[in-house]
Design a protein around this motif. Sequence first.
Motif, mmCIF file in Angstrom:
data_model
loop_
_atom_site.group_PDB
_atom_site.id
_atom_site.type_symbol
_atom_site.label_atom_id
_atom_site.label_comp_id
_atom_site.label_asym_id
_atom_site.label_seq_id
_atom_site.Cartn_x
_atom_site.Cartn_y
_atom_site.Cartn_z
ATOM 1 N N THR A 67 -6.163 15.155 -16.513
ATOM 2 C CA THR A 67 -6.485 14.085 -15.575
ATOM 3 C C THR A 67 -5.215 13.595 -14.914
ATOM 4 N N GLY A 68 -5.372 12.914 -13.758
ATOM 5 C CA GLY A 68 -4.214 12.464 -12.992
ATOM 6 C C GLY A 68 -3.469 11.333 -13.682
ATOM 7 N N SER A 69 -2.277 11.084 -13.149
ATOM 8 C CA SER A 69 -1.443 10.021 -13.700
ATOM 9 C C SER A 69 -1.715 8.673 -13.056
ATOM 10 N N GLY A 70 -2.551 8.630 -12.023
ATOM 11 C CA GLY A 70 -2.816 7.376 -11.336
ATOM 12 C C GLY A 70 -1.879 7.111 -10.182
ATOM 13 N N LEU A 71 -1.123 8.133 -9.772
ATOM 14 C CA LEU A 71 -0.180 7.958 -8.670
ATOM 15 C C LEU A 71 -0.651 8.641 -7.389
ATOM 16 N N GLY A 72 -1.728 9.444 -7.462
ATOM 17 C CA GLY A 72 -2.146 10.225 -6.307
ATOM 18 C C GLY A 72 -2.517 9.349 -5.113
ATOM 19 N N LEU A 73 -3.351 8.353 -5.327
ATOM 20 C CA LEU A 73 -3.768 7.489 -4.221
ATOM 21 C C LEU A 73 -2.640 6.583 -3.757
ATOM 22 N N ALA A 74 -1.759 6.179 -4.668
ATOM 23 C CA ALA A 74 -0.590 5.386 -4.256
ATOM 24 C C ALA A 74 0.315 6.208 -3.342
ATOM 25 N N ILE A 75 0.492 7.481 -3.675
ATOM 26 C CA ILE A 75 1.283 8.362 -2.822
ATOM 27 C C ILE A 75 0.578 8.574 -1.483
ATOM 28 N N ALA A 76 -0.745 8.736 -1.525
ATOM 29 C CA ALA A 76 -1.504 8.911 -0.279
ATOM 30 C C ALA A 76 -1.323 7.698 0.630
ATOM 31 N N GLN A 77 -1.417 6.510 0.066
ATOM 32 C CA GLN A 77 -1.231 5.302 0.872
ATOM 33 C C GLN A 77 0.180 5.225 1.440
ATOM 34 N N ALA A 78 1.183 5.594 0.645
ATOM 35 C CA ALA A 78 2.566 5.568 1.126
ATOM 36 C C ALA A 78 2.767 6.533 2.288
ATOM 37 N N ILE A 79 2.154 7.717 2.212
ATOM 38 C CA ILE A 79 2.287 8.697 3.298
ATOM 39 C C ILE A 79 1.592 8.180 4.559
ATOM 40 N N VAL A 80 0.415 7.594 4.402
ATOM 41 C CA VAL A 80 -0.312 7.066 5.561
ATOM 42 C C VAL A 80 0.489 5.947 6.227
ATOM 43 N N GLU A 81 1.046 5.043 5.425
ATOM 44 C CA GLU A 81 1.835 3.949 5.983
ATOM 45 C C GLU A 81 3.097 4.472 6.659
ATOM 46 N N LEU A 82 3.684 5.544 6.113
ATOM 47 C CA LEU A 82 4.862 6.137 6.742
ATOM 48 C C LEU A 82 4.527 6.663 8.131
ATOM 49 N N HIS A 83 3.298 7.146 8.310
ATOM 50 C CA HIS A 83 2.851 7.640 9.619
ATOM 51 C C HIS A 83 2.192 6.542 10.444
#
Length: 478
Positions: free
Chosen positions: A435-451
């Motif tokens: 199972t995931g570490s719980g960082l996948g969606l946080a990383i997704a949000q960071a990438i979206v905000e970067l763009h």
Amino acid sequence: MFQATRRRLALWYTSITAVLLLLFASGVYLYVRSTLVERVDDTLNHVVEVVERALVIEQVNRQKKEYRINIEASFRNNANSVEDDRIDIEWFSPTGELLWTTFPEPINIPIHSNRNGETVRIENKGTHSTLRTQHSSLLLRQVTDRVEIGRQVLGYLRVSHPWFEVSKPSRQLMFDLALGTSLMVLSVAYCGWFLSGKAMEPVNESYQRLKQFTADASHELRSPIALIQTNVQVALSDLESNLQANETNGATKSHYKQQLKIIEKLTQRLGKLVNDLLFLARQDSGISKDIFSSCPLDALLMEVVEEQQLFSKEKKIALSLTLIDPPETETNPEVLDNWFALNGDWGQLVRLFTNLIGNALRYTPSGGTVDVELTRIESIYRVSGLRYLTPLLKVKVIDTGIGIPTEALPKLFDRFYRIDPARAHNQSEITEKATGSGLGLAIAQAIVELHQGQIQVESTVGRGTTFIVTLPIVKSHE
């Protein structure tokens, strides 16, 4: 800790403001006091000029050109007028002998010729009661002028004014300034306490998130490290036992191979977790070096969907990509060729949609569907009364999975947040699918905000989840 910091911050606010108010009040007091003194001195000098113009000068000896002052004729009309203004006049001979005064009795103060004014103190001893009644203060402001014709000194004129005309309003002003300053300091102390609390709120929230982040990261790192240590100890123990027994069969080799595979997967998991943490840390600090270029988002999504097809087939999930064609009114060939292109980082966008599509597949049961939809829209905004259209690319990842509870949606993009609170991973879970570490969606949000985009989620428990990513084709400053 935060209460102590808040107290120190409020104390600094109050102290600095108190010092500034004290300096301001001192400046106001000194300015007003000097103004009062100047006004009294101007009044005394004016009286001196008036009295000197009224002096009756008589010639005593024409040959020697000697003169004298007719005291009775000179001061006869001045006594009543100066008494109304609380101004006293004294006339002295050239030798310093008091000849005429408006005081009830002599005040016995030596003569000092001074037109700038000076403050003198009257001794209480031997002072007549009438003098004490007339002058409530023992301090006098005096101006002394030497009256002369040619080189002959006719006498000295001294004009006195009670000092309480300065000290009384000065004391009242000091009291008012002290009271006003005290009230202001108390008000600033209250406001400082309130504002410091407001200022500390984001710091406190950041500190709490940091504590939670540190605890979660420590927990996530501790679990695979403990498992690696356990497998290594078991392997070493078995190896030592086999060496002592001089036995090495196929079963033992298979057992070693299985343990080494587990260690490899745990190491890969640790490496991925460290890379995710490093990525988020660089995004937070702003030190990441991102290379933005023209990215065809349709080709990118095709690549990601193709990579995820293997996993979707294993789970028997229908994974599809839908591209919404441009409207028929659009005929510009250049626009049509770049209809789904945007200015972004290819690698990060691949990571973004890999996380979203991977999560959709992971939480969708067999027989379900995951549909990725790409369309181009236009957003309307106004600047200075003018209407502008900005093109956006909208990507929807729609699954028919287990859904997300409503109460979990606000925290869904928090780091290390997972709906399932269970954090222990046994070996069977690792060998199948960790199972995931719980960082996948946080990383997704960071990438979206970067763009400079937005990410939203809509979900219904038992019916599925939809992630909506909106990305501008060009950055806002462009």
